[in-house]
Design an enzyme around this catalytic site. Sequence first.
Site, PDB file in Angstrom:
ATOM      1  CE1 TYR A  92      -4.037   1.833   0.381  1.00  0.00           C
ATOM      2  CE2 TYR A  92      -3.309   2.497   2.557  1.00  0.00           C
ATOM      3  CZ  TYR A  92      -4.197   2.598   1.507  1.00  0.00           C
ATOM      4  OH  TYR A  92      -5.246   3.476   1.594  1.00  0.00           O
ATOM      5  NE  ARG A 145      -5.862  11.830  -5.754  1.00  0.00           N
ATOM      6  CZ  ARG A 145      -6.419  11.196  -4.734  1.00  0.00           C
ATOM      7  NH1 ARG A 145      -7.571  11.574  -4.265  1.00  0.00           N
ATOM      8  NH2 ARG A 145      -5.860  10.131  -4.168  1.00  0.00           N
ATOM      9  CE  LYS A 163      -7.055   3.120  -1.429  1.00  0.00           C
ATOM     10  NZ  LYS A 163      -7.235   3.943  -0.236  1.00  0.00           N
ATOM     11  CD  GLU A 235      -9.332   4.673  -3.301  1.00  0.00           C
ATOM     12  OE1 GLU A 235     -10.181   4.037  -2.664  1.00  0.00           O
ATOM     13  OE2 GLU A 235      -8.693   5.626  -2.814  1.00  0.00           O
ATOM     14  CG  ASP A 236      -6.537   7.289  -5.718  1.00  0.00           C
ATOM     15  OD1 ASP A 236      -7.207   7.662  -4.733  1.00  0.00           O
ATOM     16  OD2 ASP A 236      -5.372   6.872  -5.612  1.00  0.00           O
ATOM     17  CG  ASP A 258     -11.221   4.957   0.148  1.00  0.00           C
ATOM     18  OD1 ASP A 258     -11.692   4.894   1.295  1.00  0.00           O
ATOM     19  OD2 ASP A 258     -10.037   4.686  -0.133  1.00  0.00           O
ATOM     20  CG  ASP A 259      -9.748   9.116  -2.955  1.00  0.00           C
ATOM     21  OD1 ASP A 259      -8.746   8.746  -2.340  1.00  0.00           O
ATOM     22  OD2 ASP A 259     -10.124   8.604  -4.029  1.00  0.00           O
ATOM     23  CG  ASN A 400      -1.244   8.988   1.321  1.00  0.00           C
ATOM     24  OD1 ASN A 400      -0.540   9.029   2.319  1.00  0.00           O
ATOM     25  ND2 ASN A 400      -2.542   8.749   1.351  1.00  0.00           N
ATOM     26  CG  ASN A 444      -4.205   5.511   4.408  1.00  0.00           C
ATOM     27  OD1 ASN A 444      -5.148   4.915   3.881  1.00  0.00           O
ATOM     28  ND2 ASN A 444      -3.178   5.974   3.716  1.00  0.00           N
TER      29      ASN A 444
HETATM   30  N1  LIG Z   1      -4.615   9.914   4.107  1.00  0.00           N
HETATM   31  C1  LIG Z   1      -5.629   9.510   3.389  1.00  0.00           C
HETATM   32  O1  LIG Z   1      -6.353   8.574   3.757  1.00  0.00           O
HETATM   33  C2  LIG Z   1      -5.929  10.184   2.104  1.00  0.00           C
HETATM   34  C3  LIG Z   1      -5.059  11.061   1.543  1.00  0.00           C
HETATM   35  N2  LIG Z   1      -5.361  11.684   0.369  1.00  0.00           N
HETATM   36  C4  LIG Z   1      -4.338  12.533  -0.210  1.00  0.00           C
HETATM   37  O2  LIG Z   1      -4.786  13.862  -0.266  1.00  0.00           O
HETATM   38  C5  LIG Z   1      -4.201  14.522  -1.376  1.00  0.00           C
HETATM   39  C6  LIG Z   1      -5.271  15.289  -2.119  1.00  0.00           C
HETATM   40  O3  LIG Z   1      -6.251  14.405  -2.609  1.00  0.00           O
HETATM   41  P1  LIG Z   1      -7.643  14.979  -3.167  1.00  0.00           P
HETATM   42  O4  LIG Z   1      -8.286  15.828  -2.160  1.00  0.00           O
HETATM   43  O5  LIG Z   1      -8.392  13.844  -3.696  1.00  0.00           O
HETATM   44  O6  LIG Z   1      -7.106  15.863  -4.380  1.00  0.00           O
HETATM   45  P2  LIG Z   1      -7.830  17.053  -5.136  1.00  0.00           P
HETATM   46  O7  LIG Z   1      -7.112  17.205  -6.401  1.00  0.00           O
HETATM   47  O8  LIG Z   1      -9.290  16.845  -5.142  1.00  0.00           O
HETATM   48  O9  LIG Z   1      -7.537  18.324  -4.195  1.00  0.00           O
HETATM   49  C7  LIG Z   1      -6.287  18.909  -4.034  1.00  0.00           C
HETATM   50  C8  LIG Z   1      -6.477  20.278  -3.445  1.00  0.00           C
HETATM   51  O10 LIG Z   1      -5.212  20.791  -3.100  1.00  0.00           O
HETATM   52  C9  LIG Z   1      -5.113  22.112  -3.593  1.00  0.00           C
HETATM   53  N3  LIG Z   1      -3.723  22.459  -3.845  1.00  0.00           N
HETATM   54  C10 LIG Z   1      -2.870  21.963  -4.757  1.00  0.00           C
HETATM   55  N4  LIG Z   1      -1.665  22.548  -4.665  1.00  0.00           N
HETATM   56  C11 LIG Z   1      -1.767  23.457  -3.678  1.00  0.00           C
HETATM   57  C12 LIG Z   1      -0.881  24.388  -3.099  1.00  0.00           C
HETATM   58  N5  LIG Z   1       0.382  24.489  -3.518  1.00  0.00           N
HETATM   59  N6  LIG Z   1      -1.339  25.161  -2.100  1.00  0.00           N
HETATM   60  C13 LIG Z   1      -2.598  25.063  -1.660  1.00  0.00           C
HETATM   61  N7  LIG Z   1      -3.478  24.187  -2.147  1.00  0.00           N
HETATM   62  C14 LIG Z   1      -3.070  23.402  -3.147  1.00  0.00           C
HETATM   63  C15 LIG Z   1      -5.937  22.127  -4.856  1.00  0.00           C
HETATM   64  O11 LIG Z   1      -6.268  23.464  -5.157  1.00  0.00           O
HETATM   65  P3  LIG Z   1      -7.141  23.922  -6.418  1.00  0.00           P
HETATM   66  O12 LIG Z   1      -8.515  23.442  -6.097  1.00  0.00           O
HETATM   67  O13 LIG Z   1      -7.025  25.388  -6.407  1.00  0.00           O
HETATM   68  O14 LIG Z   1      -6.545  23.244  -7.615  1.00  0.00           O
HETATM   69  C16 LIG Z   1      -7.117  21.284  -4.407  1.00  0.00           C
HETATM   70  O15 LIG Z   1      -8.056  22.054  -3.722  1.00  0.00           O
HETATM   71  C17 LIG Z   1      -3.494  13.437  -2.195  1.00  0.00           C
HETATM   72  O16 LIG Z   1      -2.122  13.516  -1.960  1.00  0.00           O
HETATM   73  C18 LIG Z   1      -4.011  12.150  -1.626  1.00  0.00           C
HETATM   74  O17 LIG Z   1      -3.027  11.134  -1.632  1.00  0.00           O
HETATM   75  C19 LIG Z   1      -6.539  11.496  -0.282  1.00  0.00           C
HETATM   76  C20 LIG Z   1      -7.448  10.624   0.230  1.00  0.00           C
HETATM   77  C21 LIG Z   1      -7.186   9.862   1.436  1.00  0.00           C
HETATM   78  C1  LIG Z   2      -5.172   6.893   0.800  1.00  0.00           C
HETATM   79  C2  LIG Z   2      -5.840   7.321  -0.422  1.00  0.00           C
HETATM   80  O1  LIG Z   2      -6.928   6.871  -0.724  1.00  0.00           O
HETATM   81  C3  LIG Z   2      -5.209   8.307  -1.259  1.00  0.00           C
HETATM   82  O2  LIG Z   2      -4.163   8.834  -0.909  1.00  0.00           O
HETATM   83  O3  LIG Z   2      -5.767   8.588  -2.324  1.00  0.00           O
HETATM   84 MG   LIG Z   3      -7.412   7.229  -2.747  1.00  0.00          MG
END
Ligand SMILES: NC(=O)C1=CN([C@@H]2O[C@H](COP(=O)(O)OP(=O)(O)OC[C@H]3O[C@@H](n4cnc5c(N)ncnc54)[C@H](OP(=O)(O)O)[C@@H]3O)[C@@H](O)[C@H]2O)C=CC1
Ligand SMILES: CC(=O)C(=O)O
Ligand SMILES: [Mg+2]
Length: 544
Positions: A92, A145, A163, A235-236, A258-259, A400, A444
């Site tokens: 993972y 993504r 997953k 997912e993603d 999931d996200d 991540n 996570n």
């Molecule tokens: N720990 C866990 O269980 C999980 C972790 N994640 C992680 O979260 C991260 C984001 O995922 P997700 O929300 O789906 O992605 P999205 O693409 O939906 O969202 C990313 C956000 O970050 C913003 N962003 C990007 N660069 C910057 C910056 N330099 N400064 C400020 N804001 C910024 C984007 O802004 P804008 O809208 O303006 O483009 C957007 O709002 C990934 O790395 C993913 O691995 C996700 C799901 C679960």
């Molecule tokens: C953990 C997860 O789902 C992600 O980083 O997208």
């Molecule tokens: Mg994910």
Amino acid sequence: MLFSGYTLLRDPHFNKGLAFTEDERDAHYLRGLLPPSVIPQETQVKKMIQHVRQYQVPLQKYMAMMDLQERNERLFYKLLIDHVEELLPVVYTPTVGEACQKYGSIFMHPQGLYISLKEKGKIREVLRNWPEKNIQVIVVTDGERILGLGDLGCQGMGIPVGKLSLYTALGGVRPSACLPITIDVGTNNEKLLNDELYIGLKQRRATGQEYAELMHEFMTAVKQTYGEKVLIQFEDFANHNAFNLLEKYRSTHLVFNDDIQGTASVVLAGLVASLKLVGGNLADHRFLFLGAGEAGTGIAELIALETSKQTNAPLEEVRKNIWLVDSKGLIVSSRKDSLQHFKKPWAHEHEPVKNLLDAVNKIKPTVLIGTSGQGRTFTKEVIEAMASINKRPIILSLSNPTSQSECTAEEAYKWSQGRAIFASGSPFPPVEYEGKVFVPGQANNAYIFPGFGLGLIMSGTIRVHDDLLLAASEALAAQVSQENFDKGLIYPPFTNIRKISAHIAANVAAKAYELGLATRLPQPKDLVKFAESCMYTPAYRSYR
Ligand SMILES: NC(=O)C1=CN([C@@H]2O[C@H](COP(=O)(O)OP(=O)(O)OC[C@H]3O[C@@H](n4cnc5c(N)ncnc54)[C@H](OP(=O)(O)O)[C@@H]3O)[C@@H](O)[C@H]2O)C=CC1
Ligand SMILES: CC(=O)C(=O)O
Ligand SMILES: [Mg+2]
């Protein structure tokens, strides 16, 4: 069992390697095909963990694990369950991220099901090609993504595969009931488009109607093939599709993202647990996010929902305690017209603020959550500002894999002089700071989706309701022990994850029965015991 002899040894579902007994070797034409020694599964596990440990490079460990999964499925799961803390980072995050990036060059055996634009109009036939018929969970991605690594196209397959191996190892769902799927509508990743080893369609991503039609054919075909109760985990996907797909199919299919939703549930659990360390209720805290996409707004909404339930205050009111920063700065009302729809509820009255440090100083949050996918964005100044505002700042770097984490555990503890309550999406080792050892937790969604899915499946639930996510979150928070808190942990260790998953499953199922969403009747009396009894165990079966 379908096969015997040579074919049996090459069927990962039934192969036991040297663990075949003398009687089985006689009965199934295995004499001579194996060396004479008979070795029990426990010993095979010892040998395999040594084998995996000999590799220094994480990707080699990953490939050794995938190779085992292809050779001997039960041994793979026994190994993963018995050494879950050690092997989770291999199958993972973070290693699965690197595996997806290099999927074309490490590709050995196809895993999962590929549905590309070439299969348009034939998706039901493609589903029929999959060897298993009783599918209970599908994890599907379109690879746009992948973690915080961006568009990896068809090579995102590593994510559904990873997953689903957690669905089995952590949640006890039978491997044969799990189906990983990648939808290939092309990729906008130039590097992949120019890579001769790229395994996907070499074209730019289909969008709009073409995309929607393929997804709709897929969603329809899944329901026709596997019925109403098959769980589909999105997912993603990139956020411009993720929110729409969830909205479109949540009332007709058993789906969750999931996200957006799994992540929200796990983070809410960590926050509720952390209140034991910092005091107060959710309503007494102020939250600031870096990143306003799927994870950020998903978590924000679930915090608001739970706070509103606790205080009886309207959602719009409690949302005002939650602030988000995106790539353009703080989300404020003057930006409302140009914001994507999922950001609009968070556009509060405030002057424009350009960067995170200024936002921390102006909003004065008690909790800082990173969901930006951008590594090293919680700088020394940002953490120091959090530490100057709060006695015990809560800092979650959720992005991540490790390279994208907003800060490292060491940075969080060092820059806050050991006062931060810290957890991250990908694991960090314990940190020693001024003679004290700090153990960072892993925030996570892997804590949630396996037990959540099991709860839905075992109760025959037909739709996902937000209250089910709250039920999962509550069950997880309740599993954090005093011993964990004493170490500064806001999540229980993964070592006990099967027990944790059983409690999550039971709480989710109980809520589903209460809401009339569960179809498996009558309701089992003891849902925890029932969850445990439903769980797959990887011990070998004896073949007569
Ligand atoms: N720990 C866990 O269980 C999980 C972790 N994640 C992680 O979260 C991260 C984001 O995922 P997700 O929300 O789906 O992605 P999205 O693409 O939906 O969202 C990313 C956000 O970050 C913003 N962003 C990007 N660069 C910057 C910056 N330099 N400064 C400020 N804001 C910024 C984007 O802004 P804008 O809208 O303006 O483009 C957007 O709002 C990934 O790395 C993913 O691995 C996700 C799901 C679960
Ligand atoms: C953990 C997860 O789902 C992600 O980083 O997208
Ligand atoms: Mg994910």
